[in-house]
Design a protein around this motif. Structure first.
Motif, short mmCIF file in Angstrom:
data_model
loop_
_atom_site.label_atom_id
_atom_site.label_comp_id
_atom_site.label_asym_id
_atom_site.label_seq_id
_atom_site.Cartn_x
_atom_site.Cartn_y
_atom_site.Cartn_z
N VAL A 209 -60.58 -49.48 37.75
CA VAL A 209 -61.75 -48.85 37.14
C VAL A 209 -63.03 -49.52 37.62
CG1 VAL A 209 -62.94 -48.46 34.95
CG2 VAL A 209 -60.47 -48.04 35.12
N GLU A 212 -63.91 -48.48 40.94
CA GLU A 212 -64.06 -47.03 41.00
C GLU A 212 -62.93 -46.34 41.76
OE1 GLU A 212 -67.88 -46.14 42.53
OE2 GLU A 212 -68.98 -46.97 40.80
N ALA A 216 -62.42 -43.97 34.41
CA ALA A 216 -62.38 -44.74 33.17
C ALA A 216 -62.01 -43.85 32.00
CB ALA A 216 -63.72 -45.41 32.92
N ASP A 217 -61.21 -44.39 31.08
CA ASP A 217 -60.81 -43.68 29.87
C ASP A 217 -61.42 -44.42 28.68
OD1 ASP A 217 -59.59 -42.49 27.71
OD2 ASP A 217 -57.67 -42.22 28.73
N LYS A 218 -62.27 -43.73 27.92
CA LYS A 218 -62.96 -44.37 26.81
C LYS A 218 -61.98 -44.84 25.73
CE LYS A 218 -67.25 -41.77 27.48
NZ LYS A 218 -68.22 -40.83 26.85
N ALA A 219 -60.94 -44.06 25.49
CA ALA A 219 -59.96 -44.46 24.47
C ALA A 219 -59.26 -45.75 24.86
CB ALA A 219 -58.95 -43.34 24.26
N GLY A 221 -60.48 -48.02 26.84
CA GLY A 221 -61.48 -49.09 26.75
C GLY A 221 -61.65 -49.61 25.34
N ARG A 222 -61.66 -48.69 24.36
CA ARG A 222 -61.80 -49.12 22.96
C ARG A 222 -60.57 -49.93 22.52
NH1 ARG A 222 -64.65 -44.08 22.40
NH2 ARG A 222 -62.68 -42.96 22.13
N GLN A 223 -59.39 -49.52 22.94
CA GLN A 223 -58.19 -50.26 22.58
C GLN A 223 -58.17 -51.65 23.22
OE1 GLN A 223 -54.81 -47.82 23.56
NE2 GLN A 223 -55.23 -46.32 21.95
#
Length: 276
Positions: A209, A212, A216-219, A221-223
């Motif tokens: 990520v 590049e 990127a996956d926001k979910a 990243g939050r985990q």
């Protein structure tokens, strides 16, 4: 009726349902039973179940309700925290008799849950679905009910995870389908190896990520952020010292336990010799 209800089922419940289906009478096409567990704040956790003998005819259903209550009372003596939370049936659909059976369980508990387990393995999977009954009709008119789907998830305790992993190994065990449980240290080593492999995958994903090479996956990243925040913020040397100290304490406890066991065995033999 809250339609945002979540049903969590433990693996032992599925094993018991499949076992009851395999042991059914030759003339039985469907097996039903009682679900036991807890219900709190919109979450129903099913931890146990048992089969209820019954017969289905074209216009009626015969179930041994006295047997069901006797089994429930016996289970209450062993585990008082488990209450009736609904009922289960094999098959992949709700039949005409389901509303009659559900009406009985509505008298035994508030807002019972109905689970269906597809033991025919349609699509090479054992389908698991959950329903609640929603009342329909006009005020002061004829009332009816409709089975509405709810979310169903599998959950398990830590000991159940070990059992499931051991069962999964029987798939590749050849014709014998038997696997011997590993020793404690071997299980720790295997778990550490799997954890190391998963960490390598996470590191590789983060590097892809950042460079590049991957989106990127926001979910995710939050985990990852939640995971990092859960780890104490300490230097590597401090963590190594704390870990080494914990290991030394554990080894000391194990050594003392072995010494006490040996002492008790010697005392037992000396007692036998003196009595002779």
């Amino acid at each position: 009726m809250a339609l945002n209800l979540v049903v969590k089922v433990h693996p032992v419940v599925l094993f018991q349902i499949v076992d009851a289906y395999e042991r059914r009478n030759a003339d039985s096409h469907r097996v039903i039973g009682t679900l036991l567990g807890t219900s709190d704040k919109g979450v129903v956790e099913v931890t146990n179940c048992f089969c209820v003998p019954h017969k289905e005819h074209a216009d009626q259903v015969e179930a041994e309700l006295n047997y069901a209550m006797d089994v429930y009372e016996l289970n209450r003596r062993v585990n008082a925290s488990e209450n009736i939370v609904g009922w289960w049936a094999t098959g992949n659909e709700v039949t005409n008799h389901s509303s009659v059976i559900h009406e009985y369980y509505s008298r035994e508990c508030r807002e019972p849950v109905h689970l269906t387990v597809d033991t025919s393995l349609a699509g090479a999977r054992m389908g698991l679905r959950g329903y609640v009954c929603v009342s329909l009709g006009v005020p002061r008119g004829k009332q009816g009910c409709m089975f509405t789907p709810v979310d169903v998830a599998l959950t398990c305790y830590d000991p159940e995870v070990v059992g499931l992993q051991l069962c999964a190994k029987t798939v590749s065990a050849g014709r014998s389908r038997t696997v011997q449980p590993m020793r404690d240290l071997a299980q720790v080593a295997e778990a550490a190896g799997k954890l190391s492999s998963l960490l390598d995958q996470v590191v590789q994903y983060v590097e892809d990520v950042v460079s590049e090479r991957a989106a990127a996956d926001k979910a995710v990243g939050r985990q990852l952020l939640e995971l990092i925040n859960s780890v104490p913020n300490m230097a590597a040397d401090t963590f190594a010292d704390a870990f080494a100290s914990s290991v030394k304490d554990s080894l000391m406890v194990v050594t003392l336990a072995q010494l006490i066991k040996t002492q008790l065995q010697l005392n037992e033999k000396l007692t036998l010799l003196t009595s002779q």
